[in-house]
Design a protein around this motif. Structure first.
Motif, PDB file in Angstrom:
ATOM      1  N   GLN A 164      -2.128   8.939   6.233  1.00  0.00           N
ATOM      2  CA  GLN A 164      -3.468   8.630   6.740  1.00  0.00           C
ATOM      3  C   GLN A 164      -3.834   7.151   6.621  1.00  0.00           C
ATOM      4  O   GLN A 164      -4.937   6.751   6.997  1.00  0.00           O
ATOM      5  N   VAL A 165      -2.909   6.333   6.104  1.00  0.00           N
ATOM      6  CA  VAL A 165      -3.148   4.895   5.994  1.00  0.00           C
ATOM      7  C   VAL A 165      -2.561   4.191   7.207  1.00  0.00           C
ATOM      8  O   VAL A 165      -1.415   4.428   7.583  1.00  0.00           O
ATOM      9  N   ALA A 166      -3.357   3.324   7.816  1.00  0.00           N
ATOM     10  CA  ALA A 166      -2.906   2.628   9.029  1.00  0.00           C
ATOM     11  C   ALA A 166      -1.783   1.632   8.717  1.00  0.00           C
ATOM     12  O   ALA A 166      -0.789   1.552   9.445  1.00  0.00           O
ATOM     13  N   LEU A 167      -1.937   0.877   7.632  1.00  0.00           N
ATOM     14  CA  LEU A 167      -0.967  -0.174   7.297  1.00  0.00           C
ATOM     15  C   LEU A 167       0.131   0.387   6.394  1.00  0.00           C
ATOM     16  O   LEU A 167       0.243   0.049   5.215  1.00  0.00           O
ATOM     17  N   LYS A 168       0.954   1.249   6.976  1.00  0.00           N
ATOM     18  CA  LYS A 168       1.996   1.914   6.187  1.00  0.00           C
ATOM     19  C   LYS A 168       3.023   0.935   5.622  1.00  0.00           C
ATOM     20  O   LYS A 168       3.639   1.199   4.583  1.00  0.00           O
ATOM     21  N   ASP A 169       3.206  -0.204   6.281  1.00  0.00           N
ATOM     22  CA  ASP A 169       4.168  -1.191   5.775  1.00  0.00           C
ATOM     23  C   ASP A 169       3.665  -1.884   4.514  1.00  0.00           C
ATOM     24  O   ASP A 169       4.421  -2.593   3.847  1.00  0.00           O
ATOM     25  N   LYS A 170       2.399  -1.667   4.161  1.00  0.00           N
ATOM     26  CA  LYS A 170       1.836  -2.229   2.935  1.00  0.00           C
ATOM     27  C   LYS A 170       1.697  -1.176   1.842  1.00  0.00           C
ATOM     28  O   LYS A 170       1.055  -1.417   0.815  1.00  0.00           O
ATOM     29  N   MET A 171       2.315  -0.007   2.020  1.00  0.00           N
ATOM     30  CA  MET A 171       2.206   1.086   1.070  1.00  0.00           C
ATOM     31  C   MET A 171       3.548   1.365   0.397  1.00  0.00           C
ATOM     32  O   MET A 171       4.612   1.127   0.979  1.00  0.00           O
ATOM     33  N   GLY A 172       3.488   1.870  -0.823  1.00  0.00           N
ATOM     34  CA  GLY A 172       4.692   2.248  -1.547  1.00  0.00           C
ATOM     35  C   GLY A 172       4.359   3.256  -2.628  1.00  0.00           C
ATOM     36  O   GLY A 172       3.218   3.706  -2.772  1.00  0.00           O
TER      37      GLY A 172
END
Length: 275
Positions: A164-172
């Motif tokens: 549900q997060v738009a900026l998946k490349d900033k998630m871990g």
């Protein structure tokens, strides 16, 4: 070389924390962004930050890990608590723009009776409103033991947040060995199976770091009680298999074991490096 370090206080400054890490043969460390029970963060000193950068370059440090305070609960049923979490989260991300730190870890929080879906909705609302495409830090969700109404007790719940997060490349994700073992993932007897589940559900590309903690509690207890490496229910061999595993060995490892002083971490670091 194994990238490993302890949790250190930054009360005396970042340069001092870096020096402390070097003394105990660490090449990274974790720190709280502010008092773990909340409160205002200390203003950054550019000279202090520059000193840390010099130490990290001279000793080939890996990524540092900033840990949000425990009081940050994005999914609380109380609006005031959620707004405090939003303020801390936004302020911390902005501060990390000035620090040599690429990872920001937080506990997803407790939904306090609203249910997992509503809790995750509150979390992702804040993440989507406060993260931005050019931010430096990767936001890391910590795996939890599953006590009470905690969110993050399963890989599926973490995947729901990331989805549900738009900026998946900033998630871990940060995998905490004590938490996942207490949460029902057998990293002692079936590490390969746990990693296969992680890959299938979340994707190992999202695994950014690990908290290495033994546990005082039995498997699947849903209780969060850290123990020193080798003195708990996970045991020495489990940590040997983790730090030499080809899919894990190049990630940064952070110790949150119960130690009296920073020097007590040195024996654990030397033990883990010996593997």
């Amino acid at each position: 070389m194994l990238i490993i370090g302890p949790h250190l206080s930054i009360a005396g400054g970042f340069t001092k924390a870096g020096q402390e890490a070097v003394k105990i043969n660490a090449n990274t460390f974790q720190f709280f962004t502010r008092n773990p029970r909340g409160g205002k963060a200390k203003a950054l000193d550019p000279e202090d930050v520059a000193g840390l950068r010099q130490i990290m370059a001279a000793h080939q440090f890996g990524d540092l890990l900033a840990h949000a305070p425990y009081t940050l609960n994005m999914c609380s049923a109380t609006p005031k608590t959620r707004e405090f979490a939003r303020m801390v989260f936004k302020e911390d991300l902005l501060r990390l723009e000035e620090l040599p730190c690429e990872l920001y870890n937080f506990h997803p929080g407790s939904h306090t009776g609203q249910g997992v879906e509503q809790g995750i909705s509150w979390i992702t609302q804040i993440l989507n409103e406060e993260m931005w495409p050019e931010q430096k830090a990767t936001v890391v969700l910590e795996t939890m033991s599953g006590k009470g109404t905690e969110i993050g007790r399963s890989f599926e719940e973490l995947k729901m947040i990331i989805d549900q997060v738009a900026l998946k490349d900033k998630m871990g994700v940060c995998l905490d060995t004590c938490h996942v073992y207490s949460g029902g993932y057998d990293v002692v007897g079936n590490l390969e199976g746990v990693l296969e589940d992680f890959e299938r559900i979340i994707g190992l590309n999202y695994l950014k770091c690990l908290h290495l903690n033994d546990s005082m509690m039995p498997f699947n207890s849903n209780k969060d009680r850290h123990q020193k490496i080798g003195l708990g229910t996970l045991g020495i061999n489990a940590f040997k298999q983790i730090v030499i595993h080809p899919q894990l060995k190049d990630l940064p490892f952070f110790l949150e074991t119960p130690q009296e002083v920073a020097q007590d971490y040195q024996k654990e670091i030397e033990l883990l490096r010996s593997f």
